[in-house]
Design a protein around this motif. Structure first.
Motif, PDB file in Angstrom:
ATOM      1  N   VAL A  53       2.592   3.175  -4.558  1.00 18.76           N
ATOM      2  CA  VAL A  53       2.393   1.735  -4.671  1.00 18.76           C
ATOM      3  C   VAL A  53       1.299   1.489  -5.702  1.00 18.76           C
ATOM      4  O   VAL A  53       0.169   1.948  -5.548  1.00 18.76           O
ATOM      5  CB  VAL A  53       2.010   1.113  -3.311  1.00 18.76           C
ATOM      6  CG1 VAL A  53       1.766  -0.382  -3.455  1.00 18.76           C
ATOM      7  CG2 VAL A  53       3.095   1.397  -2.273  1.00 18.76           C
ATOM      8  N   GLY A  54       1.663   0.777  -6.762  1.00 16.31           N
ATOM      9  CA  GLY A  54       0.696   0.420  -7.810  1.00 16.31           C
ATOM     10  C   GLY A  54       0.190  -0.972  -7.537  1.00 16.31           C
ATOM     11  O   GLY A  54      -0.555  -1.200  -6.592  1.00 16.31           O
ATOM     12  N   ALA A  55       0.650  -1.919  -8.332  1.00 13.91           N
ATOM     13  CA  ALA A  55       0.289  -3.322  -8.095  1.00 13.91           C
ATOM     14  C   ALA A  55       0.851  -3.753  -6.747  1.00 13.91           C
ATOM     15  O   ALA A  55       1.996  -3.442  -6.419  1.00 13.91           O
ATOM     16  CB  ALA A  55       0.840  -4.197  -9.209  1.00 13.91           C
ATOM     17  N   LEU A  56       0.038  -4.454  -5.977  1.00 13.14           N
ATOM     18  CA  LEU A  56       0.461  -4.887  -4.647  1.00 13.14           C
ATOM     19  C   LEU A  56      -0.105  -6.264  -4.365  1.00 13.14           C
ATOM     20  O   LEU A  56      -1.317  -6.486  -4.449  1.00 13.14           O
ATOM     21  CB  LEU A  56      -0.034  -3.899  -3.585  1.00 13.14           C
ATOM     22  CG  LEU A  56       0.286  -4.220  -2.138  1.00 13.14           C
ATOM     23  CD1 LEU A  56       1.800  -4.221  -1.886  1.00 13.14           C
ATOM     24  CD2 LEU A  56      -0.407  -3.229  -1.208  1.00 13.14           C
ATOM     25  N   HIS A  57       0.782  -7.189  -4.060  1.00 11.46           N
ATOM     26  CA  HIS A  57       0.435  -8.557  -3.685  1.00 11.46           C
ATOM     27  C   HIS A  57       1.263  -8.906  -2.463  1.00 11.46           C
ATOM     28  O   HIS A  57       2.272  -8.257  -2.194  1.00 11.46           O
ATOM     29  CB  HIS A  57       0.752  -9.526  -4.826  1.00 11.46           C
ATOM     30  CG  HIS A  57       0.112  -9.150  -6.118  1.00 11.46           C
ATOM     31  ND1 HIS A  57      -1.194  -9.455  -6.417  1.00 11.46           N
ATOM     32  CD2 HIS A  57       0.604  -8.468  -7.189  1.00 11.46           C
ATOM     33  CE1 HIS A  57      -1.482  -8.983  -7.604  1.00 11.46           C
ATOM     34  NE2 HIS A  57      -0.425  -8.379  -8.102  1.00 11.46           N
ATOM     35  N   PRO A  58       0.911  -9.939  -1.713  1.00 11.15           N
ATOM     36  CA  PRO A  58       1.730 -10.303  -0.562  1.00 11.15           C
ATOM     37  C   PRO A  58       3.193 -10.609  -0.927  1.00 11.15           C
ATOM     38  O   PRO A  58       4.084 -10.388  -0.119  1.00 11.15           O
ATOM     39  CB  PRO A  58       1.028 -11.543  -0.005  1.00 11.15           C
ATOM     40  CG  PRO A  58      -0.389 -11.402  -0.443  1.00 11.15           C
ATOM     41  CD  PRO A  58      -0.311 -10.743  -1.795  1.00 11.15           C
ATOM     42  N   HIS A  59       3.433 -11.085  -2.151  1.00 12.33           N
ATOM     43  CA  HIS A  59       4.769 -11.519  -2.564  1.00 12.33           C
ATOM     44  C   HIS A  59       5.473 -10.553  -3.520  1.00 12.33           C
ATOM     45  O   HIS A  59       6.614 -10.799  -3.902  1.00 12.33           O
ATOM     46  CB  HIS A  59       4.664 -12.887  -3.254  1.00 12.33           C
ATOM     47  CG  HIS A  59       3.856 -12.800  -4.506  1.00 12.33           C
ATOM     48  ND1 HIS A  59       2.476 -12.755  -4.494  1.00 12.33           N
ATOM     49  CD2 HIS A  59       4.230 -12.699  -5.796  1.00 12.33           C
ATOM     50  CE1 HIS A  59       2.043 -12.642  -5.731  1.00 12.33           C
ATOM     51  NE2 HIS A  59       3.084 -12.601  -6.549  1.00 12.33           N
ATOM     52  N   ALA A  60       4.813  -9.467  -3.916  1.00 21.03           N
ATOM     53  CA  ALA A  60       5.394  -8.567  -4.912  1.00 21.03           C
ATOM     54  C   ALA A  60       4.691  -7.219  -4.890  1.00 21.03           C
ATOM     55  O   ALA A  60       3.541  -7.109  -4.469  1.00 21.03           O
ATOM     56  CB  ALA A  60       5.273  -9.182  -6.309  1.00 21.03           C
ATOM     57  N   PHE A  61       5.420  -6.201  -5.388  1.00 19.24           N
ATOM     58  CA  PHE A  61       4.805  -4.880  -5.527  1.00 19.24           C
ATOM     59  C   PHE A  61       5.509  -4.104  -6.629  1.00 19.24           C
ATOM     60  O   PHE A  61       6.653  -4.390  -6.976  1.00 19.24           O
ATOM     61  CB  PHE A  61       4.849  -4.095  -4.206  1.00 19.24           C
ATOM     62  CG  PHE A  61       6.233  -3.834  -3.680  1.00 19.24           C
ATOM     63  CD1 PHE A  61       6.923  -2.669  -4.015  1.00 19.24           C
ATOM     64  CD2 PHE A  61       6.849  -4.745  -2.842  1.00 19.24           C
ATOM     65  CE1 PHE A  61       8.197  -2.432  -3.516  1.00 19.24           C
ATOM     66  CE2 PHE A  61       8.127  -4.507  -2.336  1.00 19.24           C
ATOM     67  CZ  PHE A  61       8.795  -3.347  -2.678  1.00 19.24           C
ATOM     68  N   ALA A  62       4.779  -3.157  -7.181  1.00 13.21           N
ATOM     69  CA  ALA A  62       5.338  -2.248  -8.176  1.00 13.21           C
ATOM     70  C   ALA A  62       5.147  -0.829  -7.676  1.00 13.21           C
ATOM     71  O   ALA A  62       4.100  -0.492  -7.104  1.00 13.21           O
ATOM     72  CB  ALA A  62       4.658  -2.434  -9.519  1.00 13.21           C
ATOM     73  N   LEU A  63       6.162  -0.021  -7.892  1.00 14.98           N
ATOM     74  CA  LEU A  63       6.090   1.392  -7.545  1.00 14.98           C
ATOM     75  C   LEU A  63       5.985   2.207  -8.824  1.00 14.98           C
ATOM     76  O   LEU A  63       6.718   1.952  -9.784  1.00 14.98           O
ATOM     77  CB  LEU A  63       7.337   1.822  -6.764  1.00 14.98           C
ATOM     78  CG  LEU A  63       7.561   1.130  -5.435  1.00 14.98           C
ATOM     79  CD1 LEU A  63       8.861   1.613  -4.796  1.00 14.98           C
ATOM     80  CD2 LEU A  63       6.386   1.374  -4.495  1.00 14.98           C
ATOM     81  N   GLU A  64       5.081   3.167  -8.825  1.00 18.94           N
ATOM     82  CA  GLU A  64       4.912   4.071  -9.955  1.00 18.94           C
ATOM     83  C   GLU A  64       5.663   5.350  -9.636  1.00 18.94           C
ATOM     84  O   GLU A  64       5.420   5.981  -8.606  1.00 18.94           O
ATOM     85  CB  GLU A  64       3.429   4.338 -10.182  1.00 18.94           C
ATOM     86  CG  GLU A  64       2.661   3.069 -10.517  1.00 18.94           C
ATOM     87  CD  GLU A  64       1.148   3.250 -10.500  1.00 18.94           C
ATOM     88  OE1 GLU A  64       0.662   4.340 -10.121  1.00 18.94           O
ATOM     89  OE2 GLU A  64       0.452   2.283 -10.857  1.00 18.94           O
ATOM     90  N   LEU A  65       6.585   5.717 -10.537  1.00 16.41           N
ATOM     91  CA  LEU A  65       7.431   6.881 -10.305  1.00 16.41           C
ATOM     92  C   LEU A  65       6.963   8.104 -11.075  1.00 16.41           C
ATOM     93  O   LEU A  65       7.515   9.179 -10.927  1.00 16.41           O
ATOM     94  CB  LEU A  65       8.877   6.565 -10.700  1.00 16.41           C
ATOM     95  CG  LEU A  65       9.694   5.743  -9.722  1.00 16.41           C
ATOM     96  CD1 LEU A  65       9.122   4.380  -9.470  1.00 16.41           C
ATOM     97  CD2 LEU A  65      11.112   5.652 -10.188  1.00 16.41           C
ATOM     98  N   GLY A  66       5.951   7.959 -11.917  1.00 17.37           N
ATOM     99  CA  GLY A  66       5.483   9.049 -12.755  1.00 17.37           C
ATOM    100  C   GLY A  66       6.089   8.926 -14.141  1.00 17.37           C
ATOM    101  O   GLY A  66       7.111   8.263 -14.336  1.00 17.37           O
ATOM    102  N   GLY A  67       5.462   9.552 -15.107  1.00 18.32           N
ATOM    103  CA  GLY A  67       5.968   9.492 -16.465  1.00 18.32           C
ATOM    104  C   GLY A  67       6.018   8.081 -17.026  1.00 18.32           C
ATOM    105  O   GLY A  67       6.923   7.753 -17.792  1.00 18.32           O
ATOM    106  N   GLU A  68       5.069   7.245 -16.625  1.00 22.89           N
ATOM    107  CA  GLU A  68       4.999   5.841 -17.057  1.00 22.89           C
ATOM    108  C   GLU A  68       6.235   5.040 -16.650  1.00 22.89           C
ATOM    109  O   GLU A  68       6.575   4.054 -17.282  1.00 22.89           O
ATOM    110  CB  GLU A  68       4.753   5.749 -18.570  1.00 22.89           C
ATOM    111  CG  GLU A  68       3.423   6.358 -18.967  1.00 22.89           C
ATOM    112  CD  GLU A  68       3.095   6.147 -20.432  1.00 22.89           C
ATOM    113  OE1 GLU A  68       3.603   5.189 -21.039  1.00 22.89           O
ATOM    114  OE2 GLU A  68       2.318   6.958 -20.956  1.00 22.89           O
ATOM    115  N   ARG A  69       6.910   5.450 -15.600  1.00 20.66           N
ATOM    116  CA  ARG A  69       8.068   4.727 -15.078  1.00 20.66           C
ATOM    117  C   ARG A  69       7.637   3.907 -13.874  1.00 20.66           C
ATOM    118  O   ARG A  69       6.843   4.359 -13.055  1.00 20.66           O
ATOM    119  CB  ARG A  69       9.167   5.695 -14.658  1.00 20.66           C
ATOM    120  CG  ARG A  69       9.691   6.506 -15.807  1.00 20.66           C
ATOM    121  CD  ARG A  69      10.793   7.423 -15.332  1.00 20.66           C
ATOM    122  NE  ARG A  69      11.144   8.342 -16.388  1.00 20.66           N
ATOM    123  CZ  ARG A  69      11.257   9.650 -16.235  1.00 20.66           C
ATOM    124  NH1 ARG A  69      11.067  10.193 -15.054  1.00 20.66           N
ATOM    125  NH2 ARG A  69      11.580  10.404 -17.240  1.00 20.66           N
TER     126      ARG A  69
END
Length: 155
Positions: A53-69
């Motif tokens: 879990v990278g960016a995390l907000h109550p309404h959204a999130f981003a997952l980091e998969l490695g290799g800048e993905r």
């Protein structure tokens, strides 16, 4: 390596071009699809794939998969204006999650009642549209946790 993304919510698949926000509709942050969720009082938003879990907000999130993905999931449009009201976050930034794990719980019905769009974009951040295969056709129903996209990132 092919990454299979599962649907974060149950609903009807829609093209990003139909999302009422130009950042998503014009694929400014990357390609993907959207899911228009069922108008229920309580719904989980699942991790579409394994990642940190990278960016995390109550309404959204981003997952980091490695290799800048990365993969972004956004629960509704303009929901940042709700200040987290009606959203429960179940993980913390930096934590690794599995595909299908609950990240956020929200009320699509309450978001709709507030006059906001409930559509949930699922975006491959800065990805190449040619590397995505949509597994569920636009207009078709998908259940949360079912395969939605295949991503064949170029190394």
């Amino acid at each position: 390596m092919v990454v299979r993304l599962v649907s974060p919510v149950t609903g009807v698949v829609r093209p990003l071009a139909e999302v009422p926000d130009p950042v998503f509709a014009e694929q400014m942050v990357g390609p993907g699809v959207a899911v228009h969720p069922d108008a229920v009082d309580r719904a989980d938003v699942l991790a579409p794939c394994a990642g940190a879990v990278g960016a995390l907000h109550p309404h959204a999130f981003a997952l980091e998969l490695g290799g800048e993905r990365g993969v972004l999931v956004h629960a509704g449009i303009d929901t940042v204006g709700l200040g987290g009201a009606g959203f429960t976050v179940h993980v913390e930034a930096g934590r690794r999650v599995r595909a299908g794990e609950t990240v956020i719980t929200w009320s699509p019905a309450a978001v709709a009642d507030a006059g906001l769009a409930t559509v949930c974009p699922v975006v491959v951040l800065q990805g190449d549209p040619a590397t995505l295969t949509q597994l569920v056709a636009d207009g078709e129903r998908v259940e949360a946790g079912e395969p939605l996209l295949e991503w064949s990132p170029r190394d």
